[in-house]
Write a protein that holds these residues in place. Sequence first.
Motif, short mmCIF file in Angstrom:
data_model
loop_
_atom_site.label_atom_id
_atom_site.label_comp_id
_atom_site.label_asym_id
_atom_site.label_seq_id
_atom_site.Cartn_x
_atom_site.Cartn_y
_atom_site.Cartn_z
N GLN A 1 -4.50 -4.77 -6.28
CA GLN A 1 -2.86 -4.85 -6.91
C GLN A 1 -2.38 -4.69 -5.53
O GLN A 1 -2.78 -3.49 -4.99
CB GLN A 1 -2.89 -3.70 -8.34
N LEU A 2 -1.60 -4.99 -5.68
CA LEU A 2 -0.31 -5.38 -4.17
C LEU A 2 0.34 -4.15 -4.84
O LEU A 2 1.49 -5.06 -5.31
CB LEU A 2 -0.44 -6.03 -3.69
N THR A 3 1.66 -3.25 -3.87
CA THR A 3 2.24 -2.35 -4.03
C THR A 3 3.16 -1.94 -2.88
O THR A 3 2.45 -1.97 -2.06
CB THR A 3 1.83 -1.07 -4.73
N VAL A 4 4.44 -2.77 -2.55
CA VAL A 4 5.33 -2.13 -1.62
C VAL A 4 6.54 -1.32 -1.69
O VAL A 4 7.21 -2.25 -2.87
CB VAL A 4 6.38 -3.57 -1.23
N THR A 5 6.80 -0.79 -1.30
CA THR A 5 7.56 0.59 -1.43
C THR A 5 8.69 0.78 -0.71
O THR A 5 7.69 1.19 0.64
CB THR A 5 6.86 1.70 -2.57
N GLY A 6 9.73 0.57 -0.90
CA GLY A 6 10.57 1.15 0.15
C GLY A 6 11.29 2.55 -0.31
O GLY A 6 11.12 3.30 -0.74
N LEU A 7 11.18 3.20 1.44
CA LEU A 7 10.91 4.30 1.91
C LEU A 7 11.88 4.16 2.84
O LEU A 7 13.09 2.99 4.07
CB LEU A 7 9.85 4.84 3.22
N THR A 8 12.73 5.50 3.36
CA THR A 8 13.53 5.85 4.24
C THR A 8 13.70 5.20 5.64
O THR A 8 12.09 5.20 5.59
CB THR A 8 14.37 7.02 4.57
N GLU A 9 14.62 5.44 6.47
CA GLU A 9 14.30 5.48 8.19
C GLU A 9 13.67 4.05 8.36
O GLU A 9 13.03 3.76 9.38
CB GLU A 9 13.68 6.21 8.33
N GLY A 10 14.11 3.21 7.25
CA GLY A 10 13.88 1.69 7.93
C GLY A 10 12.55 1.51 7.59
O GLY A 10 11.55 0.46 8.45
N ARG A 11 11.84 2.02 6.94
CA ARG A 11 10.06 2.35 6.54
C ARG A 11 9.74 1.53 4.93
O ARG A 11 10.67 1.24 4.45
CB ARG A 11 9.69 3.43 6.60
N LEU A 12 8.63 0.64 4.91
CA LEU A 12 8.21 0.26 3.63
C LEU A 12 6.87 0.71 3.66
O LEU A 12 5.76 0.84 4.28
CB LEU A 12 8.11 -1.55 3.93
N ARG A 13 6.17 0.72 2.19
CA ARG A 13 4.48 1.34 2.24
C ARG A 13 3.83 0.14 1.27
O ARG A 13 5.04 -0.37 0.62
CB ARG A 13 4.82 2.44 1.85
N VAL A 14 2.92 -0.66 2.21
CA VAL A 14 2.48 -1.73 1.46
C VAL A 14 0.91 -0.97 0.57
O VAL A 14 0.18 -0.34 2.39
CB VAL A 14 1.98 -2.51 2.70
N GLN A 15 0.52 -0.65 -0.40
CA GLN A 15 -0.53 -0.43 -0.72
C GLN A 15 -1.52 -1.86 -1.44
O GLN A 15 -1.21 -1.96 -2.45
CB GLN A 15 -0.41 0.80 -1.16
N ILE A 16 -3.00 -1.12 -0.66
CA ILE A 16 -3.20 -2.52 -1.63
C ILE A 16 -4.21 -1.99 -2.76
O ILE A 16 -5.91 -0.79 -1.59
CB ILE A 16 -4.28 -4.12 -0.51
N ASP A 17 -4.84 -2.25 -3.72
CA ASP A 17 -6.15 -1.26 -4.56
C ASP A 17 -6.35 -1.75 -5.53
O ASP A 17 -5.82 -2.75 -6.01
CB ASP A 17 -5.42 0.41 -4.33
N GLU A 18 -7.91 -1.17 -5.96
CA GLU A 18 -8.02 -2.19 -8.01
C GLU A 18 -6.70 -1.73 -8.37
O GLU A 18 -5.88 -0.36 -8.66
CB GLU A 18 -9.06 -0.91 -7.94
N PRO A 19 -7.00 -2.73 -9.28
CA PRO A 19 -6.43 -2.32 -10.56
C PRO A 19 -6.13 -1.21 -11.21
O PRO A 19 -7.58 -0.87 -11.79
CB PRO A 19 -6.25 -3.60 -11.29
N LYS A 20 -5.34 0.10 -12.25
CA LYS A 20 -5.46 1.18 -12.53
C LYS A 20 -6.89 0.61 -14.35
O LYS A 20 -7.41 1.93 -14.40
CB LYS A 20 -4.42 2.08 -12.40
N GLU A 21 -6.67 -0.26 -14.30
CA GLU A 21 -6.95 -1.02 -16.00
C GLU A 21 -8.06 -1.15 -15.85
O GLU A 21 -9.02 -0.91 -16.57
CB GLU A 21 -6.11 -1.69 -16.36
N THR A 22 -8.88 -1.40 -14.82
CA THR A 22 -10.13 -1.91 -14.26
C THR A 22 -10.78 -1.06 -13.33
O THR A 22 -12.14 -1.45 -12.92
CB THR A 22 -10.35 -3.45 -13.76
#
Length: 166
Positions: A71-92
């Motif tokens: 599962q890829l998740t990109v989250t918008g953050l303040t101050e010109g930052r992005l958080r990119v997370q790659i993890d197992e899908p919660k379902e599996t």
Amino acid sequence: MSWRATCLLLLVSSSSLAVKREDFKTCDQSAFCKRHRAISSSTGYQVDWSSIQKDANQFKAGLYNDETRLQLTVTGLTEGRLRVQIDEPKETAIRHRYIPTQALSGEPEQLAFEAINVDADHAEIVNGDKLAKAVIHRSPFVVDLFNGNGDLVTQINAGGKLKARL
């Protein structure tokens, strides 16, 4: 050359020769290093375009190859930052993965995206303050991260050798 400079040069050169190589592991002695250096070709991850979920400040999509789903998740953050997370899908996921949060002084403040544009081969995400942009390529899976000036800052999986051990 003065005598001080000569002494300093001798001191610096002798201290650099004082490192004992046997105190450090080589790649041949580290299982982790051997496993990952052995990857010579692309691991084949692609983005599952049908799994894309978008909301105000998050972009989610599934990643897959012949063996694994992630599962890829990109989250918008303040101050010109992005958080990119790659993890197992919660379902599996067999167990909840440990996420070290003590390195942060609280959760980062999220910011809504300015725009999310999805084309046939890539998705472009612009942070709300327009100081960061992510371009997610479908196949092979690559994430390009740009700053507000449009300069490429970093790439994720540029060599196509992403490996997840679940």
